[in-house]
Design an enzyme around this catalytic site. Sequence first.
Site, PDB file in Angstrom:
ATOM      1  N   ASP A  39      41.241  43.543  37.812  1.00  0.00           N
ATOM      2  CA  ASP A  39      40.962  44.636  36.882  1.00  0.00           C
ATOM      3  C   ASP A  39      42.211  44.983  36.082  1.00  0.00           C
ATOM      4  O   ASP A  39      42.146  45.225  34.877  1.00  0.00           O
ATOM      5  CB  ASP A  39      40.446  45.857  37.646  1.00  0.00           C
ATOM      6  CG  ASP A  39      39.942  46.948  36.712  1.00  0.00           C
ATOM      7  OD1 ASP A  39      39.259  46.631  35.714  1.00  0.00           O
ATOM      8  OD2 ASP A  39      40.233  48.127  36.975  1.00  0.00           O
ATOM      9  N   ASN A  97      33.281  37.746  42.521  1.00  0.00           N
ATOM     10  CA  ASN A  97      32.685  36.787  43.454  1.00  0.00           C
ATOM     11  C   ASN A  97      33.816  36.111  44.219  1.00  0.00           C
ATOM     12  O   ASN A  97      34.673  35.456  43.623  1.00  0.00           O
ATOM     13  CB  ASN A  97      31.860  35.732  42.709  1.00  0.00           C
ATOM     14  CG  ASN A  97      30.630  36.348  42.082  1.00  0.00           C
ATOM     15  OD1 ASN A  97      29.809  36.932  42.762  1.00  0.00           O
ATOM     16  ND2 ASN A  97      30.523  36.238  40.769  1.00  0.00           N
ATOM     17  N   LYS A 138      32.356  46.126  22.411  1.00  0.00           N
ATOM     18  CA  LYS A 138      32.045  45.607  23.735  1.00  0.00           C
ATOM     19  C   LYS A 138      32.802  44.299  23.924  1.00  0.00           C
ATOM     20  O   LYS A 138      32.541  43.328  23.221  1.00  0.00           O
ATOM     21  CB  LYS A 138      30.546  45.358  23.900  1.00  0.00           C
ATOM     22  CG  LYS A 138      29.717  46.618  23.912  1.00  0.00           C
ATOM     23  CD  LYS A 138      28.254  46.263  24.141  1.00  0.00           C
ATOM     24  CE  LYS A 138      27.402  47.502  24.215  1.00  0.00           C
ATOM     25  NZ  LYS A 138      25.991  47.150  24.476  1.00  0.00           N
TER      26      LYS A 138
END
Length: 143
Positions: A46, A75, A100
């Site tokens: 992150d 994952n 976005k």
Amino acid sequence: AAPTSIDLAAEEEGGRTELNVLVQLGNELAGHPELVHGGFAATMMDELFGWTMHMEKQARGQGDRKSFTANLNVNYRKTMPLSSVYLMVCKVDKVVRGKKFYLQGSIQNRRGDILVETTALFIATGEGPSSSFRNLKAPAKPS
């Protein structure tokens, strides 16, 4: 009228930024004995996504815009032993409507095995980094 897929495709463009970082981890980040805690791996990704977003916004002349993690998907493919060096790769896949930002990333070992795969969606706002602080005043000093 709702936009069609053709309209949305016209508002989508490829990303411009890829970041590759080598990290050396010690032995104080254990989840299970001898293994890096998965939450730490997610936090590192992150953070790297945030750095990548900063560079992408700079490349687009949008450096003053704030951006936030809207979604982070992690994952775990293989375990990450402690006291090892890893390659973290992060890139912007696409940008939709200029706000976005879709990213993907991975953590790899020395052999190039993918240990962690991640995707993220960041949202860029129309506000600069200091816009929420413009009207703040310093607290009065007690007399």
